[in-house]
Design an enzyme around this catalytic site. Structure first.
Site, PDB file in Angstrom:
ATOM      1  N   LYS A 167       0.821  -1.222   0.000  1.00 17.38           N
ATOM      2  CA  LYS A 167       0.000   0.000   0.000  1.00 17.38           C
ATOM      3  C   LYS A 167       0.854   1.271   0.000  1.00 17.38           C
ATOM      4  CE  LYS A 167      -1.362  -0.402   4.798  1.00 17.38           C
ATOM      5  NZ  LYS A 167      -0.125   0.019   5.435  1.00 17.38           N
ATOM      6  N   ARG A 212      -6.846   2.111  11.492  1.00 15.64           N
ATOM      7  CA  ARG A 212      -6.550   0.681  11.569  1.00 15.64           C
ATOM      8  C   ARG A 212      -7.540  -0.048  12.458  1.00 15.64           C
ATOM      9  NH1 ARG A 212      -0.619  -1.081  10.392  1.00 15.64           N
ATOM     10  NH2 ARG A 212       0.140   0.880   9.639  1.00 15.64           N
ATOM     11  N   ARG A 242      11.810  -8.178   3.286  1.00 14.30           N
ATOM     12  CA  ARG A 242      11.756  -6.739   3.022  1.00 14.30           C
ATOM     13  C   ARG A 242      12.943  -6.028   3.687  1.00 14.30           C
ATOM     14  NH1 ARG A 242       6.498  -3.042   4.280  1.00 14.30           N
ATOM     15  NH2 ARG A 242       7.121  -3.122   6.459  1.00 14.30           N
ATOM     16  N   ARG A 294      13.776  -3.767   9.373  1.00 17.03           N
ATOM     17  CA  ARG A 294      13.049  -3.152  10.488  1.00 17.03           C
ATOM     18  C   ARG A 294      12.834  -4.182  11.594  1.00 17.03           C
ATOM     19  NH1 ARG A 294       7.815  -0.299   7.851  1.00 17.03           N
ATOM     20  NH2 ARG A 294       6.834  -1.337   9.606  1.00 17.03           N
ATOM     21  N   ARG A 316       1.464  -8.393  13.680  1.00 16.31           N
ATOM     22  CA  ARG A 316       0.888  -7.335  12.825  1.00 16.31           C
ATOM     23  C   ARG A 316      -0.208  -7.895  11.933  1.00 16.31           C
ATOM     24  NH1 ARG A 316       6.196  -5.903  10.199  1.00 16.31           N
ATOM     25  NH2 ARG A 316       5.215  -4.281   8.947  1.00 16.31           N
TER      26      ARG A 316
HETATM   27  P1  ADP Z   1       2.859  -1.919   8.337  1.00 15.30           P
HETATM   28  O1  ADP Z   1       1.618  -1.377   7.690  1.00 15.30           O
HETATM   29  O2  ADP Z   1       3.805  -2.513   7.351  1.00 15.30           O
HETATM   30  O3  ADP Z   1       2.595  -2.799   9.534  1.00 15.30           O
HETATM   31  P2  ADP Z   1       3.504   0.708   9.344  1.00 15.30           P
HETATM   32  O4  ADP Z   1       4.814   1.373   9.148  1.00 15.30           O
HETATM   33  O5  ADP Z   1       2.331   1.285   8.660  1.00 15.30           O
HETATM   34  O6  ADP Z   1       3.765  -0.777   8.905  1.00 15.30           O
HETATM   35  O7  ADP Z   1       3.164   0.596  10.902  1.00 15.30           O
HETATM   36  C1  ADP Z   1       4.119   0.093  11.788  1.00 15.30           C
HETATM   37  C2  ADP Z   1       3.612   0.156  13.218  1.00 15.30           C
HETATM   38  O8  ADP Z   1       3.276   1.516  13.568  1.00 15.30           O
HETATM   39  C3  ADP Z   1       2.346  -0.640  13.532  1.00 15.30           C
HETATM   40  O9  ADP Z   1       2.616  -2.009  13.772  1.00 15.30           O
HETATM   41  C4  ADP Z   1       1.858   0.085  14.801  1.00 15.30           C
HETATM   42  O10 ADP Z   1       2.628  -0.250  15.920  1.00 15.30           O
HETATM   43  C5  ADP Z   1       2.154   1.551  14.452  1.00 15.30           C
HETATM   44  N1  ADP Z   1       1.002   2.183  13.775  1.00 15.30           N
HETATM   45  C6  ADP Z   1       0.971   2.612  12.491  1.00 15.30           C
HETATM   46  N2  ADP Z   1      -0.241   3.145  12.194  1.00 15.30           N
HETATM   47  C7  ADP Z   1      -1.004   3.026  13.322  1.00 15.30           C
HETATM   48  C8  ADP Z   1      -2.340   3.341  13.661  1.00 15.30           C
HETATM   49  N3  ADP Z   1      -3.192   3.905  12.784  1.00 15.30           N
HETATM   50  N4  ADP Z   1      -2.767   3.068  14.920  1.00 15.30           N
HETATM   51  C9  ADP Z   1      -1.948   2.525  15.823  1.00 15.30           C
HETATM   52  N5  ADP Z   1      -0.692   2.178  15.569  1.00 15.30           N
HETATM   53  C10 ADP Z   1      -0.193   2.418  14.338  1.00 15.30           C
END
Ligand code: ADP
Length: 208
Positions: A13, A88, A122, A153, A164
């Site tokens: 995405k 989310r 990744r 990461r 996740r």
């Molecule tokens: P991915 O979508 O690949 O899991 P992201 O970089 O989008 O990676 O998110 C990494 C982490 O950041 C999530 O696992 C969470 O801990 C935090 N995070 C990101 N967006 C949110 C959100 N909307 N609400 C709560 N935590 C978030």
């Protein structure tokens, strides 16, 4: 155009968001990146955010929503935005509906075993944020854009990946239901360009 991108970790995405930004001129608001920036600042709040992220669990919605509201108030969001990684959960979707309306939701879909496969290999650039994959042809371990050595990461390690994906599975159906009537689904099983083509057509028809 105010858009939401839904999709599990590893679904592509972020890559899709960058293509939309390039063609439609609206900024990508990556919640994960914004939170990682705060985490790397070393502040008390940053340390807490980093702990959630490294485990792969959601940062509390009130914290995330405050960060998002500040970003939405900036001038470049005036004509629209792509929300990448927010909301989310149903709770976050309800908070968002109190501050803005949304034109469309794009849901990027990929089988879970393929998501896992993409995530473990990744690699991320610490300097420019570009993403590559150790299984892709031509992978050297250095960033294709700026040549910096890539890293994995902490949350791209197997245990956090599983968490996740579980968190995503639990939340996605209520979110799709919340936005029913506005959701455009696309498979990301093909190449980035193949994924983007139907999305571009859909967004073009929204603009018309
Ligand atoms: P991915 O979508 O690949 O899991 P992201 O970089 O989008 O990676 O998110 C990494 C982490 O950041 C999530 O696992 C969470 O801990 C935090 N995070 C990101 N967006 C949110 C959100 N909307 N609400 C709560 N935590 C978030």
């Amino acid at each position: 155009m105010k858009l939401i991108l839904l999709g599990a970790a590893g679904s592509g995405k972020g890559t899709l968001a960058k293509k939309i930004t390039a063609d439609f001129g609206i900024p990508q608001l990556s919640m994960g990146d914004m939170l990682r920036d705060i985490a790397s600042s070393g502040s008390e709040l940053g340390k807490k955010i980093g702990e959630y992220q490294n485990k792969g669990i959601l940062v509390p919605s009130d914290v995330v929503f405050e960060v998002l509201k500040v970003r939405l108030s900036q001038a470049d969001c005036k004509n629209g935005f792509i929300l990448d990684g927010f909301p989310r959960s149903l709770e976050q979707a309800e908070l968002l509906s109190g501050v803005t309306d949304i034109d469309a939701v794009i849901s990027v879909e990929l089988a879970f075993d393929e998501l896992e496969r993409r995530l473990v290999s990744r690699r991320t650039c610490p300097k420019c944020g570009d993403i590559d994959n150790a299984n892709y042809e031509g992978f050297t371990g250095n960033c294709r854009k700026c040549q910096t050595p890539l890293f994995q990461r902490d949350d791209d390690k197997p245990e956090a990946i599983r968490t996740r994906l579980e968190v995503y599975k639990k939340n996605i159906t209520p979110l799709i239901n919340f936005y029913s009537g506005k959701v455009f689904k696309v498979s990301s099983a093909g190449t980035p360009d193949e994924t983007y083509r139907p999305v571009k057509n859909f967004l073009g028809s929204l603009e018309a």
